[in-house]
Every structure is written in structure tokens, then in C-alpha cells.
Design a protein around this motif. Structure first.
Motif, PDB file in Angstrom:
ATOM      1  N   LEU A  55       1.550 -29.279  -7.329  1.00  0.00           N
ATOM      2  CA  LEU A  55       0.467 -30.133  -7.817  1.00  0.00           C
ATOM      3  C   LEU A  55       0.080 -31.089  -6.702  1.00  0.00           C
ATOM      4  N   GLN A  59      -3.888 -34.343  -9.153  1.00  0.00           N
ATOM      5  CA  GLN A  59      -3.557 -33.572 -10.362  1.00  0.00           C
ATOM      6  C   GLN A  59      -2.409 -34.233 -11.109  1.00  0.00           C
ATOM      7  N   GLY A 104      -1.550 -26.187 -12.906  1.00  0.00           N
ATOM      8  CA  GLY A 104      -2.222 -27.121 -12.000  1.00  0.00           C
ATOM      9  C   GLY A 104      -3.686 -27.314 -12.341  1.00  0.00           C
TER      10      GLY A 104
END
Length: 114
Positions: A55, A59, A104
Motif C-alpha cells: 500500500l 492508500q 489496495g
């Protein structure tokens, strides 16, 4: 009999889930509601995914914000009498967050108001 092999990421997530639930229970003598324990585990899973580079920081921050709102809702539901529909809606939101952590993909956050 087939031997099952689990990925290191799954095992880390499982350990984080058990650890966070245990830590939450230790920190609070009364029982931690399952939705709150799940939220705490999700927070640790987000941190793990960020550290492992799956990530981005943006995010992870978006996911943590959504998780914090869900945890607040879970604590509110646990504090008083609530309907089954509200509990099911929260569970669905947490399912979506689990998916977003793994994929993600944070685009659903604005679409679902999390």
C-alpha cells in the motif's frame, strides 16, 4: 490428506488479528465487541501492508480513516441497543474494507461513504 500451505502475509494477518484482539481484551477488562476487535485487527493489517510496500502512504491513510469511522460506529452500536440492520451494515462495510486492504483499491471509499 492434502497439506495446506498458507502465505506469509496470511499468517502475519492472522497473528495480528489474534494479537490485537488479545491486546484489546487485556487493555479493557470487559469483553471487546467483535466489530471493534475486527477494526483493531484491520488497523494492524493496514500497517503491515504499508510496511511491506503493498500500500502507498496515501492508500494506508485513506483506509485508516475509513477504519476509524467504522470503529467509532462499532463502539456506538456496542454501547446501546441497536438493530440487526445496523450491525449487518457495519459488517458489510468491514468486509469492503478487508477487500480494499488486500487489493489496495481505495476508490470504493468515496462511493460508499466510508
Amino acid at each position: 490428506m492434502t497439506t495446506r500451505r498458507f502465505s506469509p502475509a496470511f499468517l502475519l494477518a492472522l497473528a495480528a488479528t489474534a494479537g490485537s484482539a488479545q491486546a484489546a481484551t487485556t487493555a479493557h477488562p470487559r469483553t471487546v465487541p467483535p466489530a471493534v476487535a475486527r477494526s483493531l485487527a484491520q488497523g494492524q493489517h493496514i500497517d503491515i501492508e504499508l510496511r511491506q510496500g503493498r500500500l502507498t502512504l496515501a492508500q494506508a491513510n485513506a483506509l485508516q480513516d475509513a477504519r476509524a469511522l467504522q470503529e467509532q460506529q462499532a463502539r456506538h452500536l456496542a454501547a446501546g441497543p441497536s438493530g440487526v440492520a445496523a450491525a449487518l451494515a457495519l459488517s458489510h462495510q468491514q468486509d469492503l474494507l478487508d477487500w480494499a486492504i488486500r487489493s489496495g483499491d481505495t476508490q470504493f471509499l468515496s462511493a460508499h461513504g466510508s
